[in-house]
Motif scaffolding. Sequence first.
Motif, PDB file in Angstrom:
ATOM      1  N   GLU A   1     -55.200  14.456  17.096  1.00 28.77           N
ATOM      2  CA  GLU A   1     -54.961  12.875  17.474  1.00 28.77           C
ATOM      3  C   GLU A   1     -54.673  12.129  16.412  1.00 28.77           C
ATOM      4  OE1 GLU A   1     -57.843  13.243  22.015  1.00 28.77           O
ATOM      5  OE2 GLU A   1     -58.478  12.394  20.075  1.00 28.77           O
TER       6      GLU A   1
ATOM      7  N   ALA B   1     -52.899   4.055  22.326  1.00 31.19           N
ATOM      8  CA  ALA B   1     -51.968   4.779  23.219  1.00 31.19           C
ATOM      9  C   ALA B   1     -52.798   6.239  23.084  1.00 31.19           C
ATOM     10  CB  ALA B   1     -50.782   5.014  22.849  1.00 31.19           C
TER      11      ALA B   1
ATOM     12  N   TYR C   1     -54.399   8.092  26.316  1.00 34.46           N
ATOM     13  CA  TYR C   1     -53.934   9.333  26.695  1.00 34.46           C
ATOM     14  C   TYR C   1     -54.981  10.362  26.729  1.00 34.46           C
ATOM     15  CZ  TYR C   1     -51.272  13.562  26.631  1.00 34.46           C
ATOM     16  OH  TYR C   1     -50.554  14.825  26.988  1.00 34.46           O
ATOM     17  N   THR C   2     -55.935  10.350  25.953  1.00 31.95           N
ATOM     18  CA  THR C   2     -56.895  11.197  26.105  1.00 31.95           C
ATOM     19  C   THR C   2     -58.268  10.683  27.054  1.00 31.95           C
ATOM     20  OG1 THR C   2     -57.356  11.429  23.356  1.00 31.95           O
ATOM     21  CG2 THR C   2     -59.195  11.860  24.683  1.00 31.95           C
TER      22      THR C   2
ATOM     23  N   MET D   1     -56.333  12.155  30.438  1.00 36.81           N
ATOM     24  CA  MET D   1     -56.463  13.828  30.668  1.00 36.81           C
ATOM     25  C   MET D   1     -57.875  14.044  30.950  1.00 36.81           C
ATOM     26  SD  MET D   1     -53.437  14.858  29.788  1.00 36.81           S
ATOM     27  CE  MET D   1     -53.113  13.428  30.817  1.00 36.81           C
TER      28      MET D   1
ATOM     29  N   ALA E   1     -47.597   8.109  22.349  1.00 35.22           N
ATOM     30  CA  ALA E   1     -47.591   8.692  23.760  1.00 35.22           C
ATOM     31  C   ALA E   1     -46.699   9.702  23.985  1.00 35.22           C
ATOM     32  CB  ALA E   1     -47.600   7.671  24.691  1.00 35.22           C
TER      33      ALA E   1
ATOM     34  N   TRP F   1     -47.630  13.743  24.287  1.00 36.60           N
ATOM     35  CA  TRP F   1     -47.290  14.451  25.856  1.00 36.60           C
ATOM     36  C   TRP F   1     -46.120  15.766  25.251  1.00 36.60           C
ATOM     37  CZ3 TRP F   1     -41.948  14.333  27.752  1.00 36.60           C
ATOM     38  CH2 TRP F   1     -41.866  14.910  28.830  1.00 36.60           C
TER      39      TRP F   1
END
Length: 743
Positions: A82, A124, A128-129, A132, A487, A491
């Motif tokens: 990340e 972001a 996102y983490t 998920m 992001a 993705w």
Amino acid sequence: MEYYFLALLGFLGLVAIFDIFVGVSNDAVNFLNSALGCRIASFKTIMLVASIGVMLGATFSSGMMEIARSGVFNPQMFTFSEIIVIFFAVMVTDIILLDLFNSLGLPTSTTVSIVFELLGSALAAAAYTLMMDGASLANVIDYINSSKSLTIVSGILISVAVAFVTGAVVQYITRLIFTFNFEKMYRRVGGIFAGIALTAIFYFLVMKGAKGASFMQPEWIRFMDVNTWPIVGTLFVVLSIVFHVLIIACNINIFKIVILAGTFSLAFAFAGNDLVNFVGVPLAAWDSYQEWQASGVAAEAFTMEGLLKPTVAATGFLLFSGFVMVLTLWFSKKAQIVIQTSINLSSSNSGEQEQFGSSLPGRMIVRASMGLGKVIHQIIPMSVQKGIDRRFEPKKLERGETPLPFDYVRASINLVVSAALIASATSLQLPLSTTYVTFMVAMGSSFADGAWDRETAVYRISGVLTVISGWFLTALSASTMAAIVCAFTLWGGEIAALILAVGSTFLLIRSNLRAKLDTVNMRADLDTRYDAKKVRELVDTKTDSIFAQTLSVYRRLVTEFLNDNESALHHVKSDSSDLFDKVSADRGLYYRMANSSFTPSKKDFDARYCYYRIFTNIREVGRSLQALSKQATDHIANRHRIFQGELKNDLLSLVSYLEKITTDSAGKQDIQTVLAHSNEAVELIDHMQAELLRRIPNDGISVRGSELYLNFLVFARELVNRFAIAAVLEQRLDKIVTESSKS
């Protein structure tokens, strides 16, 4: 997967070099403005001093590298996979964003860019983490180093006010002491002034900035901390005495020493504070990769607590980065746009075209300031007012002398105050915006110096508001764009990273290859010998071309108006505005000729004045064409009647006639041919005007239509008369050049 990370690291390394180029083009020119504006030394001398400052300042930037590692987000909350994407998103966004602002000619802040890019991409990645993992987005705040981020952002915002107020106060006090005719006071207190300036430079740059130097030994730092005031006091006394002796005994210009030292110090402070903006992220990415490699843990599971550990950047790497910055200083043409913006806004010259137009907030501030000024004048005793006014009386120029944007006193204050503020922030490991500081100090000093008079204040304030709004737009744009890039990469994985890497590189290369720099090249201005012969060459290359463009736009205006083509008229209107701006810029070169290091003779001054009068006349033609284009476009937009019959044919015949009589035997538009046929052209226009008046009762032509038709004729008359005057002035210029070559 490891090859993917190595590819990202390679991309970050390459982009870091481009980022230095783009960032320095945007920022580093700030410390050149004052020295260039007061013409204290040659361009090469100023650049050499600045280059040395940048190289040495780069070695003092090691402590600032922590900002990219843990200053904005909490690295322990992210895994290596990340964190590398966060850094990738920051660099992709940064290079595109800064290049865009450079192309627009707006000074912006690399510090604001990097801070908000780190913030946007970290948010972001955190969001996102969490999504998920199915966790609440409310936990995203845990990923951000809130206290440090708030300190950085508030420091940047506060610096705007602090820099402006400090620059204004220090400049006001200094001008009150020296006045604009500073030669007499200079011999009395010049040594003390220089002693204070250089002592401040040494204190803030060396003693306050020592902790951030990569080569500094702990015992050296402790010695300076213990003996700070004895060192400062001794240095001030010794320097003041030495400089006073140099003034009295050797008649040396101490301002040259102060300004060049200030240029060095500001370059030094800039490199120490801003290098993190360019290479901090790639260095942090490399450290992250080494930590992950040594761990043996999967990239998706290895968290980055290692970035919390303090680190010292290698001196060799910092010197290499400084070298790239120096190369950018010398070879970046884009930097000239930003130089001109800052010099124009702080200039004392009110005759040149202003960089920005007026705005409602600017007019409101000027009106309120004038009202406050009247109240203050009623409170202060008249005797005190007169005494202060005498101290601020502008210096009377010799005949033919062109005013510089600012004098030695203001240039010294701009440099020393800016360097002191930036170096202080660097010592606190606070990434202050060097652009904010240098720009606002220059604005504050010019305000205190009376450079913002009633003729220029609204434009200068509007310009400052425009630039500042651009800075805040940077923050919003940087965070949003970085978040989207981050992001998308998380993705899309390798494919998304490849697309973004190739796309951003392509945009950057295309932008730098195709950039059309229409503003003045400051280096050319400084190195050009603007004598009578050179002025004549400039007139030869510019006037006939402008004349041909003017006739072309007029032809298109008449044709598209008579064709009732509103869309095409909007293009003509835009072209007329562009033409007026171009002529205004050409006329403004008269004021910039003073920046040349060449000392002109009386004939050279006379030639320059002919240049000024020629382009003043041409600019008035451009102004009239711009107004006529607007009126014609509005006429069509409002669906009023267009000219028909004989009126239409006569107008087209007039344009054809003007093109015919102004074309020489070689088929080229030449303003000297205007002079030969000016009388018959004016007679034809008079006849058309009389014909219009005769037709109004019978043809039922409206008042609005009559006004517009007459304005077409008035413009034709002004075009002939103004360019005929320009032709006469060209002949006068030829005579001056001939006399100059004989003497």
